[in-house]
Design a protein around this motif. Structure first.
Motif, mmCIF file in Angstrom:
data_model
loop_
_atom_site.group_PDB
_atom_site.id
_atom_site.type_symbol
_atom_site.label_atom_id
_atom_site.label_comp_id
_atom_site.label_asym_id
_atom_site.label_seq_id
_atom_site.Cartn_x
_atom_site.Cartn_y
_atom_site.Cartn_z
ATOM 1 N N MET A 188 0.832 -1.209 0.000
ATOM 2 C CA MET A 188 0.000 0.000 0.000
ATOM 3 C C MET A 188 0.865 1.257 0.000
ATOM 4 S SD MET A 188 -3.030 1.037 2.652
ATOM 5 C CE MET A 188 -4.034 2.490 2.348
ATOM 6 N N ARG A 189 1.998 1.220 0.727
ATOM 7 C CA ARG A 189 2.857 2.386 0.786
ATOM 8 C C ARG A 189 3.375 2.762 -0.600
ATOM 9 N NH1 ARG A 189 5.872 5.163 4.449
ATOM 10 N NH2 ARG A 189 5.122 3.859 6.148
ATOM 11 N N SER A 190 3.807 1.756 -1.367
ATOM 12 C CA SER A 190 4.377 2.064 -2.675
ATOM 13 C C SER A 190 3.348 2.684 -3.603
ATOM 14 C CB SER A 190 4.943 0.781 -3.300
ATOM 15 O OG SER A 190 3.908 -0.171 -3.475
ATOM 16 N N ALA A 191 2.081 2.318 -3.435
ATOM 17 C CA ALA A 191 1.031 2.854 -4.297
ATOM 18 C C ALA A 191 0.683 4.293 -3.944
ATOM 19 C CB ALA A 191 -0.217 1.990 -4.180
ATOM 20 N N LEU A 192 1.111 4.736 -2.754
ATOM 21 C CA LEU A 192 0.748 6.077 -2.304
ATOM 22 C C LEU A 192 1.932 7.036 -2.279
ATOM 23 C CD1 LEU A 192 -1.617 5.092 0.634
ATOM 24 C CD2 LEU A 192 -2.284 6.032 -1.558
ATOM 25 N N ARG A 193 3.014 6.690 -2.923
ATOM 26 C CA ARG A 193 4.187 7.556 -2.890
ATOM 27 C C ARG A 193 3.924 8.898 -3.570
ATOM 28 N NH1 ARG A 193 8.731 5.360 -0.934
ATOM 29 N NH2 ARG A 193 8.890 3.080 -0.807
ATOM 30 N N SER A 194 2.925 8.966 -4.460
ATOM 31 C CA SER A 194 2.635 10.221 -5.152
ATOM 32 C C SER A 194 1.767 11.151 -4.315
ATOM 33 C CB SER A 194 1.935 9.920 -6.485
ATOM 34 O OG SER A 194 0.716 9.231 -6.255
ATOM 35 N N LEU A 195 1.317 10.700 -3.142
ATOM 36 C CA LEU A 195 0.483 11.543 -2.303
ATOM 37 C C LEU A 195 1.288 12.705 -1.727
ATOM 38 C CD1 LEU A 195 -1.591 8.971 -0.215
ATOM 39 C CD2 LEU A 195 -2.425 10.461 -2.028
ATOM 40 N N PRO A 196 0.624 13.830 -1.491
ATOM 41 C CA PRO A 196 1.329 14.941 -0.846
ATOM 42 C C PRO A 196 1.609 14.602 0.610
ATOM 43 C CG PRO A 196 -1.019 15.406 -1.001
ATOM 44 C CD PRO A 196 -0.782 14.146 -1.775
ATOM 45 N N LYS A 197 2.616 15.274 1.193
ATOM 46 C CA LYS A 197 2.888 15.093 2.617
ATOM 47 C C LYS A 197 1.759 15.745 3.407
ATOM 48 C CE LYS A 197 7.904 15.141 1.974
ATOM 49 N NZ LYS A 197 9.187 15.810 2.328
ATOM 50 N N LEU A 198 1.071 14.965 4.195
ATOM 51 C CA LEU A 198 -0.072 15.463 4.940
ATOM 52 C C LEU A 198 0.353 15.969 6.314
ATOM 53 C CD1 LEU A 198 -2.622 12.618 4.133
ATOM 54 C CD2 LEU A 198 -2.587 14.914 3.147
ATOM 55 N N LYS A 199 -0.215 17.077 6.713
ATOM 56 C CA LYS A 199 -0.014 17.597 8.060
ATOM 57 C C LYS A 199 -1.243 17.207 8.868
ATOM 58 C CE LYS A 199 1.459 21.773 10.489
ATOM 59 N NZ LYS A 199 1.758 23.219 10.351
ATOM 60 N N ILE A 200 -1.063 16.243 9.773
ATOM 61 C CA ILE A 200 -2.183 15.651 10.498
ATOM 62 C C ILE A 200 -2.171 16.137 11.941
ATOM 63 C CG2 ILE A 200 -3.324 13.494 11.132
ATOM 64 C CD1 ILE A 200 -1.543 12.181 8.888
ATOM 65 N N GLY A 201 -3.319 16.536 12.426
ATOM 66 C CA GLY A 201 -3.459 16.931 13.821
ATOM 67 C C GLY A 201 -4.464 16.015 14.500
ATOM 68 N N SER A 202 -4.111 15.527 15.681
ATOM 69 C CA SER A 202 -5.023 14.684 16.453
ATOM 70 C C SER A 202 -5.382 15.421 17.737
ATOM 71 C CB SER A 202 -4.376 13.334 16.780
ATOM 72 O OG SER A 202 -5.268 12.506 17.495
ATOM 73 N N VAL A 203 -6.663 15.730 17.899
ATOM 74 C CA VAL A 203 -7.131 16.431 19.088
ATOM 75 C C VAL A 203 -7.522 15.395 20.134
ATOM 76 C CG1 VAL A 203 -8.814 18.057 20.022
ATOM 77 C CG2 VAL A 203 -7.970 18.341 17.681
ATOM 78 N N THR A 204 -6.851 15.430 21.283
ATOM 79 C CA THR A 204 -7.105 14.448 22.339
ATOM 80 C C THR A 204 -7.568 15.155 23.602
ATOM 81 O OG1 THR A 204 -4.855 14.496 23.231
ATOM 82 C CG2 THR A 204 -5.283 13.003 21.403
ATOM 83 N N ASP A 205 -8.135 14.360 24.495
ATOM 84 C CA ASP A 205 -8.641 14.897 25.756
ATOM 85 C C ASP A 205 -8.099 14.062 26.902
ATOM 86 O OD1 ASP A 205 -9.998 16.348 27.613
ATOM 87 O OD2 ASP A 205 -11.995 15.682 27.050
ATOM 88 N N SER A 206 -7.543 14.745 27.908
ATOM 89 C CA SER A 206 -7.138 14.043 29.131
ATOM 90 C C SER A 206 -8.320 14.109 30.077
ATOM 91 C CB SER A 206 -5.912 14.710 29.758
ATOM 92 O OG SER A 206 -6.149 16.070 30.025
ATOM 93 N N VAL A 207 -9.110 13.057 30.106
ATOM 94 C CA VAL A 207 -10.355 13.087 30.868
ATOM 95 C C VAL A 207 -10.121 12.684 32.312
ATOM 96 C CG1 VAL A 207 -11.800 12.646 28.866
ATOM 97 C CG2 VAL A 207 -10.904 10.728 30.171
ATOM 98 N N ALA A 208 -11.028 13.117 33.182
ATOM 99 C CA ALA A 208 -10.958 12.729 34.585
ATOM 100 C C ALA A 208 -11.388 11.288 34.745
ATOM 101 C CB ALA A 208 -11.855 13.647 35.412
ATOM 102 N N ASP A 209 -10.562 10.488 35.384
ATOM 103 C CA ASP A 209 -10.872 9.077 35.596
ATOM 104 C C ASP A 209 -11.829 8.952 36.772
ATOM 105 O OD1 ASP A 209 -10.997 6.393 35.790
ATOM 106 O OD2 ASP A 209 -8.862 6.041 36.089
ATOM 107 N N GLN A 210 -13.131 9.079 36.494
ATOM 108 C CA GLN A 210 -14.119 9.069 37.553
ATOM 109 C C GLN A 210 -14.405 7.656 38.059
ATOM 110 O OE1 GLN A 210 -17.354 12.053 36.909
ATOM 111 N NE2 GLN A 210 -16.400 12.269 34.916
ATOM 112 N N LEU A 211 -13.929 6.628 37.355
ATOM 113 C CA LEU A 211 -14.126 5.262 37.822
ATOM 114 C C LEU A 211 -13.080 4.883 38.866
ATOM 115 C CD1 LEU A 211 -15.042 3.281 34.605
ATOM 116 C CD2 LEU A 211 -16.552 4.026 36.430
ATOM 117 N N ASN A 212 -11.835 5.347 38.650
ATOM 118 C CA ASN A 212 -10.759 4.950 39.544
ATOM 119 C C ASN A 212 -10.279 6.071 40.449
ATOM 120 O OD1 ASN A 212 -10.558 2.306 38.379
ATOM 121 N ND2 ASN A 212 -9.613 3.245 36.613
ATOM 122 N N GLY A 213 -10.768 7.282 40.237
ATOM 123 C CA GLY A 213 -10.276 8.418 41.005
ATOM 124 C C GLY A 213 -10.829 8.485 42.414
ATOM 125 N N LEU A 214 -12.102 8.169 42.597
ATOM 126 C CA LEU A 214 -12.748 8.228 43.902
ATOM 127 C C LEU A 214 -13.610 6.986 44.084
ATOM 128 C CD1 LEU A 214 -13.932 11.929 43.840
ATOM 129 C CD2 LEU A 214 -12.188 11.017 45.357
#
Length: 305
Positions: free
Chosen positions: A1-27
């Protein structure tokens, strides 16, 4: 699959994540104080009283983003998260799994943000980053609204694909995604830039890689450097990938009235403490009468049927 996609532009990818409160194990869930300690007087989650964990569906989103990065040679993936200083742990975790770096959005002015204020702050940062593809989990377990991703897309005025489960095709100017719906799936296509929210049915995230843990274990934010009382200037000059960028509200030049409590029209009026107790268990045999009895009970209680 990689070789077939060598013509693709370099993508700038952002992953938005959340550090959530662990309400199951916190209290302890059977504690009469748990609701009071887990929430502030304003009706927001008291993150200082609860340990932080990687939001589960954000891990699915991270895996999808990593597969995008792997498919287009030369692409980069950076993590964006908003929260207290300890949220940098989430960025390091993502770097151990394959991300190239990250941005921490941290300021007391963001405290008490609902989905509207959170999406506004995140959109301000993403405008500066300028990612081709933004990937986020469908929703956070401490809010369960599934609103932040779509709100960010609307504020950025870009297309959005929600409930993503699988990458179907990546081309030079668009991406095809399979969505998980309530009664089936559908395949949709959108041009870049695009925001994608990922469903929990998507592939689980890959494990941390030992070599990456050794490489990025000392990655930190400027605030963490100050807390440790160490000067990282020379290290960051030699190894710039160890610097986690840190942004405050002033760095965004935002409308301050749209941040934090001031920009959050959502108000919690009442909090109830749910005490979980051990329920009666029933041991069933494989006899027909036991199975029939179970089915009748499930239908009577509307669990099925």
């Amino acid at each position: 699959m990689r070789s077939a996609l060598r013509s693709l532009p370099k993508l700038k990818i952002g992953s938005v994540t959340d550090s959530v409160a662990d309400q199951l194990n916190g209290l302890p869930l059977n504690s009469s104080r748990s609701a009071e300690e887990a929430m502030t007087a304003e009706g927001t989650v008291n993150r200082a009283a609860l340990p932080a964990i990687f939001n589960p569906e954000d891990l699915n989103a991270l895996e999808l983003a990593l597969r995008l990065k792997d498919s287009a040679e030369g692409s980069t993936l950076h993590i964006l998260t908003m929260g207290p200083q300890r949220a940098a742990d989430i960025i390091r975790d993502a770097m151990f799994r394959g991300a190239d770096g990250g941005y921490l959005l941290s300021d007391r002015k963001f405290a008490g943000s609902d989905t509207l204020a959170t999406s506004y702050a995140l959109s301000c940062v993403l405008k500066e980053i300028g990612a081709d593809i933004i990937v986020a989990g469908r929703q956070a377990i401490d809010g369960d609204t599934a609103q932040v991703g779509p709100q960010v897309a609307e504020k950025l005025e870009i297309p959005q694909i929600t409930y993503a489960e699988e990458i179907v095709k990546v081309s030079a100017d668009s991406i095809q995604i399979k969505r998980r719906l309530e009664r089936g799936v559908e395949v949709v296509e959108a041009p870049y830039p695009v925001l994608i929210t990922v469903h929990g049915s998507a592939p689980a995230c890959r494990f941390r890689h030992a070599k990456r843990v050794m490489k990025y274990k000392n990655a930190c934010t400027p605030s963490e450097q100050q807390e440790r009382g160490q000067d990282y200037s020379d290290i960051w000059n030699q190894k710039p990938y160890l610097k986690i960028e840190e942004w405050t509200a002033e760095d965004l030049n935002p409308d301050m009235n749209r941040l934090g409590m001031a920009g959050s029209p959502t108000k919690v009026k009442n909090i109830e403490n749910v005490v979980l107790t051990q329920k009666e268990s029933v041991v069933l045999s494989d006899k027909e009468e036991d199975i029939n009895g179970l089915m009748k009970e499930l239908i009577a209680t509307h669990i099925i049927g």
